[in-house]
Design an enzyme around this catalytic site. Structure first.
Site, PDB file in Angstrom:
ATOM      1  N   HIS A 171       2.635   4.784  -4.779  1.00 57.85           N
ATOM      2  CA  HIS A 171       3.218   5.957  -5.416  1.00 57.85           C
ATOM      3  C   HIS A 171       3.464   5.631  -6.890  1.00 57.85           C
ATOM      4  O   HIS A 171       3.105   4.541  -7.366  1.00 57.85           O
ATOM      5  CB  HIS A 171       4.505   6.380  -4.707  1.00 57.85           C
ATOM      6  CG  HIS A 171       5.492   5.266  -4.493  1.00 57.85           C
ATOM      7  ND1 HIS A 171       6.163   4.657  -5.530  1.00 57.85           N
ATOM      8  CD2 HIS A 171       5.901   4.639  -3.363  1.00 57.85           C
ATOM      9  CE1 HIS A 171       6.967   3.725  -5.052  1.00 57.85           C
ATOM     10  NE2 HIS A 171       6.821   3.677  -3.744  1.00 57.85           N
ATOM     11  N   ASP A 172       4.071   6.559  -7.600  1.00 54.83           N
ATOM     12  CA  ASP A 172       4.246   6.377  -9.039  1.00 54.83           C
ATOM     13  C   ASP A 172       5.104   5.154  -9.376  1.00 54.83           C
ATOM     14  O   ASP A 172       4.957   4.567 -10.450  1.00 54.83           O
ATOM     15  CB  ASP A 172       4.870   7.628  -9.656  1.00 54.83           C
ATOM     16  CG  ASP A 172       3.893   8.791  -9.728  1.00 54.83           C
ATOM     17  OD1 ASP A 172       2.676   8.536  -9.593  1.00 54.83           O
ATOM     18  OD2 ASP A 172       4.330   9.934  -9.910  1.00 54.83           O
ATOM     19  N   GLY A 173       6.011   4.787  -8.466  1.00 49.27           N
ATOM     20  CA  GLY A 173       6.811   3.588  -8.693  1.00 49.27           C
ATOM     21  C   GLY A 173       5.944   2.340  -8.753  1.00 49.27           C
ATOM     22  O   GLY A 173       6.105   1.494  -9.644  1.00 49.27           O
ATOM     23  N   HIS A 174       5.026   2.212  -7.804  1.00 50.15           N
ATOM     24  CA  HIS A 174       4.094   1.083  -7.824  1.00 50.15           C
ATOM     25  C   HIS A 174       3.256   1.092  -9.103  1.00 50.15           C
ATOM     26  O   HIS A 174       3.063   0.058  -9.749  1.00 50.15           O
ATOM     27  CB  HIS A 174       3.131   1.150  -6.627  1.00 50.15           C
ATOM     28  CG  HIS A 174       3.766   0.952  -5.297  1.00 50.15           C
ATOM     29  ND1 HIS A 174       3.807   1.947  -4.344  1.00 50.15           N
ATOM     30  CD2 HIS A 174       4.374  -0.128  -4.743  1.00 50.15           C
ATOM     31  CE1 HIS A 174       4.408   1.493  -3.270  1.00 50.15           C
ATOM     32  NE2 HIS A 174       4.768   0.237  -3.475  1.00 50.15           N
TER      33      HIS A 174
ATOM     34  N   GLN B 165       7.428  -9.237   8.182  1.00 47.03           N
ATOM     35  CA  GLN B 165       8.699  -8.776   7.643  1.00 47.03           C
ATOM     36  C   GLN B 165       9.217  -7.522   8.332  1.00 47.03           C
ATOM     37  O   GLN B 165      10.233  -6.966   7.938  1.00 47.03           O
ATOM     38  CB  GLN B 165       8.605  -8.549   6.135  1.00 47.03           C
ATOM     39  CG  GLN B 165       7.744  -7.382   5.684  1.00 47.03           C
ATOM     40  CD  GLN B 165       7.542  -7.383   4.182  1.00 47.03           C
ATOM     41  OE1 GLN B 165       6.875  -8.260   3.628  1.00 47.03           O
ATOM     42  NE2 GLN B 165       8.115  -6.399   3.497  1.00 47.03           N
TER      43      GLN B 165
ATOM     44  N   GLY C  64       0.809  -1.209   0.000  1.00 45.72           N
ATOM     45  CA  GLY C  64       0.000   0.000   0.000  1.00 45.72           C
ATOM     46  C   GLY C  64       0.842   1.259   0.000  1.00 45.72           C
ATOM     47  O   GLY C  64       2.022   1.245  -0.335  1.00 45.72           O
ATOM     48  N   ALA C  65       0.201   2.377   0.384  1.00 43.15           N
ATOM     49  CA  ALA C  65       0.837   3.699   0.289  1.00 43.15           C
ATOM     50  C   ALA C  65       1.413   3.869  -1.113  1.00 43.15           C
ATOM     51  O   ALA C  65       2.582   4.227  -1.291  1.00 43.15           O
ATOM     52  CB  ALA C  65       1.905   3.871   1.364  1.00 43.15           C
TER      53      ALA C  65
ATOM     54  N   GLN D 158      15.793  -8.124  -2.260  1.00 44.87           N
ATOM     55  CA  GLN D 158      14.510  -8.810  -2.184  1.00 44.87           C
ATOM     56  C   GLN D 158      14.172  -9.474  -3.520  1.00 44.87           C
ATOM     57  O   GLN D 158      13.685 -10.607  -3.554  1.00 44.87           O
ATOM     58  CB  GLN D 158      13.412  -7.815  -1.814  1.00 44.87           C
ATOM     59  CG  GLN D 158      12.009  -8.382  -1.860  1.00 44.87           C
ATOM     60  CD  GLN D 158      10.969  -7.351  -1.473  1.00 44.87           C
ATOM     61  OE1 GLN D 158      10.689  -7.160  -0.302  1.00 44.87           O
ATOM     62  NE2 GLN D 158      10.391  -6.670  -2.451  1.00 44.87           N
TER      63      GLN D 158
ATOM     64  N   ARG E 104      11.927   6.183  -5.389  1.00 40.25           N
ATOM     65  CA  ARG E 104      10.559   6.234  -4.897  1.00 40.25           C
ATOM     66  C   ARG E 104      10.331   5.179  -3.819  1.00 40.25           C
ATOM     67  O   ARG E 104      10.679   4.018  -3.979  1.00 40.25           O
ATOM     68  CB  ARG E 104       9.586   5.985  -6.032  1.00 40.25           C
ATOM     69  CG  ARG E 104       9.319   7.206  -6.896  1.00 40.25           C
ATOM     70  CD  ARG E 104       8.351   8.137  -6.206  1.00 40.25           C
ATOM     71  NE  ARG E 104       7.946   9.227  -7.085  1.00 40.25           N
ATOM     72  CZ  ARG E 104       7.106  10.169  -6.727  1.00 40.25           C
ATOM     73  NH1 ARG E 104       6.595  10.178  -5.518  1.00 40.25           N
ATOM     74  NH2 ARG E 104       6.767  11.131  -7.562  1.00 40.25           N
TER      75      ARG E 104
END
Length: 283
Positions: free
Chosen positions: A34-37, A61, A31-32, A155, A186
């Site tokens: 941003h444009d990267g997601h 995590q 969530g939260a 990751q 981001r």
């Protein structure tokens, strides 16, 4: 766009899509958004018939309870941003009890040593938590392709190893780091930075770019010492680690080897907020 909260409902929808021979892309998030997601979602939609976006803050995590408590929860805003993409999406928003069957604990994984490098040294149990939730989500969503940003490069490598070890039928695709206009990678954590620090945080990426330029002419030790001194001279950022490591094994290197692909990795604190970034040095 569909919003689904229950595993059973999602399983039924996915089964129907698979029966229709539709390809399924997957973008897991906490969530939260941003444009990267959103760039990951667009990349997934470009090659898949339907994209599942999970919005789930995974408690297993987080090694720091305060960090978990402070993590932004913006589901309404996230849903609106996804709706505005006007793509064929399924939003999966389970509770921890739903996803973990009321047993919110991590499995233990072996990732061929990847889990002991960099982030693994500073975040106890973090990658067991990542492996646990991603494996659960892969088993529920059954994606053909899953998309992850290279900002969390360690990751990404660990998830590829998870797929390999557990013979999961999903292609893991790494996507380039999406940056703010000043070069800051981001991250949802960026929203917690003050405007002043967010602007000054261009220093992190600028330092990595200079390290990349130095890589052709200076030794690994010289570059590392230079980065450490740069941060010592900067009162706004505290360096947790800087490492130059093999891109596949993530093991730190001390000397350059011909044809060995390496990256620089960095973790920094400012205003008690942890920021990470990385850059390829020779490819």
């Amino acid at each position: 766009m569909q919003i689904i909260k229950e595993k059973a409902t999602l399983t039924e929808v996915i089964s129907k899509l698979k029966f229709e021979d539709s390809s399924v892309g997957f973008v897991p998030t906490m969530g939260a958004l941003h444009d990267g997601h959103l760039s990951l979602v667009r990349q997934a939609a470009a090659v898949c018939d339907v994209v599942v976006v999970s919005v789930f803050i995974n408690p297993t995590q987080f090694d720091n309870a305060e960090d978990l408590d402070n993590y932004p929860r913006t589901l309404d805003s996230d849903t609106q941003k996804l709706a505005e993409l006007n793509l064929n999406l399924i939003i999966f928003t389970p509770t921890a009890a739903e996803l973990y069957n009321d047993k919110v604990i991590s499995e233990h994984f072996q990732f061929d040593g990847l889990e002991y490098e960099m982030e693994g040294k500073y975040r106890n149990g973090h990658f067991d938590g990542v492996g646990t939730v991603v494996k659960k989500l892969f088993e529920i969503v059954k994606p053909d392709k899953a998309f992850f940003g290279e900002k969390d490069y360690q990751q990404l490598q660990i998830i590829k190893k998870l797929v390999q070890h557990h013979d999961l039928p999903v292609e893991v695709i790494g996507c380039p780091i999406y940056r703010e206009s000043n070069g800051l990678a981001r991250s949802s954590r960026n929203e917690r930075l003050s405007t002043e620090i967010r602007n000054k945080a261009s220093f992190i990426h600028e330092t990595l770019l200079k390290a990349k330029n130095k890589f052709g002419i200076e030794s690994v030790n010289q570059i590392t010492n230079w980065v450490e001194n740069e941060f010592k001279a900067n009162p706004y950022f505290k360096l947790e680690y800087f490492e130059i490591a093999d891109s596949e094994t993530l093991k730190p290197i001390s000397n350059k080897i011909i044809n060995q692909k390496v990256r620089a990795f960095i973790a920094v604190y400012s205003e008690d907020i942890r920021l990470i970034d990385n850059i390829a040095l020779n490819y």
